[in-house]
Design a protein around this motif. Sequence first.
Motif, PDB file in Angstrom:
ATOM      1  N   LYS A 128       0.828  -1.205   0.000  1.00 57.73           N
ATOM      2  CA  LYS A 128       0.000   0.000   0.000  1.00 57.73           C
ATOM      3  C   LYS A 128       0.864   1.256   0.000  1.00 57.73           C
ATOM      4  CE  LYS A 128      -2.629   1.179   3.468  1.00 57.73           C
ATOM      5  NZ  LYS A 128      -3.532   0.959   4.612  1.00 57.73           N
TER       6      LYS A 128
ATOM      7  N   TRP B  73     -12.987   5.736  26.755  1.00 61.80           N
ATOM      8  CA  TRP B  73     -12.677   4.975  25.547  1.00 61.80           C
ATOM      9  C   TRP B  73     -11.798   3.793  25.855  1.00 61.80           C
ATOM     10  CZ3 TRP B  73      -7.661   4.270  24.055  1.00 61.80           C
ATOM     11  CH2 TRP B  73      -6.704   5.121  24.618  1.00 61.80           C
TER      12      TRP B  73
ATOM     13  N   LEU C 295      -3.289   2.484  14.843  1.00 64.07           N
ATOM     14  CA  LEU C 295      -4.281   3.085  13.953  1.00 64.07           C
ATOM     15  C   LEU C 295      -4.301   4.605  14.114  1.00 64.07           C
ATOM     16  CD1 LEU C 295      -6.473   2.136  11.998  1.00 64.07           C
ATOM     17  CD2 LEU C 295      -8.055   2.153  13.887  1.00 64.07           C
TER      18      LEU C 295
ATOM     19  N   LEU D 267      -3.946  14.080  14.621  1.00 65.52           N
ATOM     20  CA  LEU D 267      -3.762  14.100  16.067  1.00 65.52           C
ATOM     21  C   LEU D 267      -3.047  12.852  16.520  1.00 65.52           C
ATOM     22  CD1 LEU D 267      -7.210  15.429  17.178  1.00 65.52           C
ATOM     23  CD2 LEU D 267      -5.021  16.531  17.537  1.00 65.52           C
TER      24      LEU D 267
ATOM     25  N   LEU E 133      -9.185   3.126   4.747  1.00 66.38           N
ATOM     26  CA  LEU E 133      -7.814   3.445   4.369  1.00 66.38           C
ATOM     27  C   LEU E 133      -7.055   2.186   3.968  1.00 66.38           C
ATOM     28  CD1 LEU E 133      -6.968   6.015   7.171  1.00 66.38           C
ATOM     29  CD2 LEU E 133      -7.667   6.476   4.841  1.00 66.38           C
ATOM     30  N   SER E 134      -7.629   1.023   4.282  1.00 65.47           N
ATOM     31  CA  SER E 134      -6.987  -0.211   3.848  1.00 65.47           C
ATOM     32  C   SER E 134      -8.075  -1.158   3.365  1.00 65.47           C
ATOM     33  CB  SER E 134      -6.193  -0.848   4.997  1.00 65.47           C
ATOM     34  OG  SER E 134      -7.040  -1.178   6.064  1.00 65.47           O
TER      35      SER E 134
ATOM     36  N   ARG F 268     -11.535  10.572   1.203  1.00 65.62           N
ATOM     37  CA  ARG F 268     -10.501  11.265   1.963  1.00 65.62           C
ATOM     38  C   ARG F 268     -10.023  12.504   1.207  1.00 65.62           C
ATOM     39  NH1 ARG F 268      -5.302   9.114   5.116  1.00 65.62           N
ATOM     40  NH2 ARG F 268      -4.520  11.159   5.581  1.00 65.62           N
TER      41      ARG F 268
ATOM     42  N   PHE G 219      -8.252  11.419  10.583  1.00 65.07           N
ATOM     43  CA  PHE G 219      -8.738  10.339   9.730  1.00 65.07           C
ATOM     44  C   PHE G 219      -8.529   9.015  10.443  1.00 65.07           C
ATOM     45  CE2 PHE G 219      -8.226  13.784   6.814  1.00 65.07           C
ATOM     46  CZ  PHE G 219      -9.271  13.618   5.935  1.00 65.07           C
ATOM     47  N   SER G 220      -9.502   8.122  10.271  1.00 57.69           N
ATOM     48  CA  SER G 220      -9.423   6.841  10.949  1.00 57.69           C
ATOM     49  C   SER G 220      -9.779   5.761   9.935  1.00 57.69           C
ATOM     50  CB  SER G 220     -10.396   6.870  12.122  1.00 57.69           C
ATOM     51  OG  SER G 220     -10.574   5.594  12.651  1.00 57.69           O
ATOM     52  N   ASP G 221      -9.278   4.566  10.142  1.00 61.48           N
ATOM     53  CA  ASP G 221      -9.511   3.502   9.168  1.00 61.48           C
ATOM     54  C   ASP G 221     -10.790   2.732   9.508  1.00 61.48           C
ATOM     55  OD1 ASP G 221      -9.426   1.573   7.271  1.00 61.48           O
ATOM     56  OD2 ASP G 221      -7.428   0.835   7.755  1.00 61.48           O
TER      57      ASP G 221
ATOM     58  N   ALA H 204     -11.733   0.128   8.287  1.00 66.26           N
ATOM     59  CA  ALA H 204     -11.549  -1.315   8.210  1.00 66.26           C
ATOM     60  C   ALA H 204     -11.246  -1.931   9.572  1.00 66.26           C
ATOM     61  CB  ALA H 204     -10.420  -1.650   7.231  1.00 66.26           C
ATOM     62  N   SER H 205     -11.090  -1.108  10.613  1.00 67.28           N
ATOM     63  CA  SER H 205     -10.903  -1.657  11.953  1.00 67.28           C
ATOM     64  C   SER H 205     -12.264  -1.715  12.656  1.00 67.28           C
ATOM     65  CB  SER H 205      -9.924  -0.781  12.718  1.00 67.28           C
ATOM     66  OG  SER H 205      -9.572  -1.410  13.915  1.00 67.28           O
ATOM     67  N   ASP H 206     -12.282  -2.166  13.918  1.00 69.30           N
ATOM     68  CA  ASP H 206     -13.550  -2.282  14.649  1.00 69.30           C
ATOM     69  C   ASP H 206     -14.232  -0.913  14.777  1.00 69.30           C
ATOM     70  OD1 ASP H 206     -14.703  -4.327  17.217  1.00 69.30           O
ATOM     71  OD2 ASP H 206     -15.467  -2.305  16.895  1.00 69.30           O
TER      72      ASP H 206
ATOM     73  N   GLU I 121     -13.386   2.140  17.466  1.00 68.45           N
ATOM     74  CA  GLU I 121     -12.690   3.305  16.918  1.00 68.45           C
ATOM     75  C   GLU I 121     -13.564   4.561  16.949  1.00 68.45           C
ATOM     76  OE1 GLU I 121      -9.622   3.507  16.609  1.00 68.45           O
ATOM     77  OE2 GLU I 121      -9.289   1.382  16.937  1.00 68.45           O
TER      78      GLU I 121
ATOM     79  N   ASN J 219     -13.040   5.905  20.291  1.00 67.86           N
ATOM     80  CA  ASN J 219     -11.719   6.520  20.372  1.00 67.86           C
ATOM     81  C   ASN J 219     -11.720   7.904  19.742  1.00 67.86           C
ATOM     82  OD1 ASN J 219     -10.932   4.228  21.606  1.00 67.86           O
ATOM     83  ND2 ASN J 219      -9.777   3.413  19.891  1.00 67.86           N
TER      84      ASN J 219
END
Lengths: 298, 313, 420
Positions: free
Chosen positions: A118, B29, B277, C8, C34-35, C47, C80-82, C84-86, C90, C93
């Motif tokens: 990637k 969190w 992440l 951040l 993002l993935s 994005r 920005f956050s992905d 593709a994660s939980d 997230e 978070n």
Amino acid sequence: MQKFTAIMLDGMSYAAWLFLVAVGLTLIYGVMRILNIAHGAFYAIGAYVCASALGVYYSLGLPGVFAFALMGVVALVAGLIVGLIVERGVLRNLYGRDEVLMVLVTYALFLILEDAVKLIWGVKSYFVYQPYAHFGFIEIGGLPYQVYDLLIVALAVVMGIALWFWLERSRMGRMTTAVVADREISAAMGINVKRVFATTFAIGTIFAVVGGVVTAPKIAVTPGIGVEVIILAFAVVVIGGLGSIPGAAIGAVFAGYARALSVHLAPEFELFAIYAVMAVVLAIRPHGLFARASGRKI
Amino acid sequence: MMKTDFRREPLHIAILAGLLILGFFLPDWMRFLLQTALAGGLVALGVALQMRAGLVNFGQGLYYVLGGYAVGMLAAKAGITDVFLLLIAAIAIATVAGVVLGLLLSRYREIFYAMLSLAVSMILYGLLVKAAWLGSTDGFNIPAVTYLGWTPDRTVRPDVYYITTAVLTVLACLATARYLTSGAGMLCEAVAENEIRLEYLGASSRKVAFIAIVVAAALSGLGGGLFAMSTGHVDPLMTNWTTSGGFVFVALLAGRGSTIAPVIGFFLLELVRTYALDFAPNAWQMILGSVMLAVILLLPNGLWSLTEWRRKA
Amino acid sequence: MHKTIIPLCLAGTLTATGAWAQDDTIQIGVPVFLSGPAAGAFGQPERNAAELLFDSINEGSVPAPYDSEGVNGRTIEATFSDEASDAVVEYRNLVDRNGAEVVIGYTSSANCKSVAPLAEELQTLTVFVDCGTPQIFEEVVTDPTYVFRTGLTATTDAVGAARYLVDTGVDLSRVAGINQNYAWGQDNWRDFTGSLEALETGSEIVSEQFPQVYVGQYGAEASALLTSSPTLIFSSFWGGDLEAFVLQAAPRGLFARSQVILTTGEALFPTIPDELPEGTIISARGPFSVFAPENELAEWFRTAYAERFGQEPTYPAWKMAQAVLGVKAAYEKAGEGADSTAAAEAMENLEFEAPSGTVRMSLGNGHQAAQSISYGTYVLEDGEPGVENVITYSAECINPPADQTAAEWIAAGFPGAECD
């Protein structure tokens, strides 16, 4: 009748593709006892490298025929480089460790390589559809079929035979067979086991890369293409018997025709076809169709 | 092979309980992350139990999803929202599945057990993806649970859920420790070491493996139920091979030295994941993979070996 | 990477509870792919559009009515956050740890479904950019306060497709479908066949293909479609799967033998415009891209995007731009000093301008956008991808009325639909 033709062709074509992506996995497992999850990443790297190399090639306006030669070169070079880096850099330090631990090592490698791909290529799609269209299609029983897909079948047969020939006839191949049979005795007889491992891993990687290279012209090369491949390749080699090359061929034929049959006759079962075959085979022959008998430790 | 002595287990679990009490005061969190990690940690514990008997389950997500869907379907479709009933149902369904699959799978070993359990879990994945009435891959949402008729309102709900999860995790660890010191639990390592000798001694290795599979199933069902309660949503990804792979990873790397190792290990993994992440949204998998490799290379016997080393020194 | 977007990174480790957001900045969390396989088709354009819009808003360079600097004068800072994660973990978070005041994003319906109740619980303005499922406001949060969706549902696509086919007189005697085997593909096919029934086309369904998502090998499916000789093939494929399907099926003459309709076909414009056969019916899932109206905002967006990223924006980028502008409009309607709650209140039933024209948040208790949808046939003009024979269906024609779910509405034969 046309449906029958279609099933035969589709099954064969899918089986050939499955064989190409699975045989490297079974070779590596057979010799090194490593169930290599990073195989899927190697496949993806093959597809990306092919797309980039051919992209440059076509942009220079060079004749289409030699593109196929370039694909071969790309597969060999990329496979060799990636295979040796991974083997020398990581796996060499871990030989002799628990089989399951090695699975996790390759899983970690898979994650790293996925992101490496990637970072190098970005997330956009790459295309090299020219080779796929190059030979056009022929009609078989009224069904148009891409010649390229039939060539993949031929390639799978040739590569399968070549691999078999190498293992049975060449010096290195026979040493490899000896290592499979008994690692310690082979080492005692003077075989350089580490070299055998390195060679095997490189060859297995080249097969994965070839799988990616020949698939690239048919698909959009995007992130994540390696993930599905791993699980398919696993299923194929487990059906055939882990570590057996004829097993991988039979496993690919089983899985290929299972999918073709379900697509044509019962599309709603396509999702389970391959797992169902795997479960049934394992239930009847727990170690796969072509598994070697193993000694019992007392 | 690591020698494991479970007589110190009550002490370990007491430490875990202490940590979980401290965890109550974490930022929201992170406490939530801990809460879901505890649920996953129970599944990893189940995987670790089977590993002691030489069984590597690459499809443990199957029981996890069954627990989750049991809670989800009862709460969202049948209107039963009592948390105790829901979690009992989750454990019960996973246990039944464990008995059925245990009968089928307890004769398989090594990679074949791994692959067959993977195949079964992926077939279930396929079935759930097909089930449009269960939302297919989107899954479905689960209403808030009740406690013997009391519905915690929005302000206290996170606290109550956390306490529920923490208490049940500690109880599950205690029960597991009890199992490990029982005959069937002690014999697990013998199955992994040498089945034939075990059989000569008059024990049935298949029975020992079977019990390990069922206990692991029950733990995972509870984990799935707690996860469903916490996130309020279930989907078929819970039984995908990638999820199951994560459990195997934690079970192996946390070490098998204690019941609390996989539970804590899972939290650490989730922590690495979320910080990776946050730190590098484009390359978090690379960080995660590198951390995994580093742990494998530097701590061959798992994280728990750190505690062993200290004791030796 | 522009300097105004400050990620951040590791901002607060244990101390962060979200309270540090200062008055002169506004923290926006942007979860996009993002993935994984959706990163290229959705994550990237979303994005890009978000970054472009945030920077331009901060500079005050967006055309009117968005020409003021920042959001109520506050500078946007994005995390920005992905996706593709939980999603649930997230999301927390983003809000609790990173102090996001607004969350704009989400493409996957599974993520929207799991995040929607959480957004209500954490009382944070959350705007879904995409997410096909109509269930968000029908089932998941029936009484929303903080959750909005500025994009259309997949139902709209399917209904619009059926209407377009009937209105243009396409032969619908033998219909086949190829859709991905997951919720999106299943819902699309169900809604499409349901719409055909509602429109009484008397179609026979000759093949229903549901290949596993992301496999990329469609040789067998193409054969099955060819042998069933359909007059029309419907597909809701997207991203790499769509591209692979076109590459594998078009050379075998599938597009020449049957009329093909691709609900996300517009996304192929920057990737394989020469391989997509002309005459294919396509849409952009709303009034986006080639289907967008001519207005100053659209012109600005198209030019600015192409200038910065080197290619025309595809529909996911338009949808992201729409969501971001919706948030700015809501904050400014709520007035100086507005917080998440005030902005959410203002966004209810809001009418705002976007590159796609006027967006009315008139469905789902004022939380779901109603927009028109257009279909057209694909044509290459001097090598440039375009569309002709475009028909646009108004929001009233293709969306269920407020008191009915999409499924009920289709089953009942579109009662109350107002089509021109």
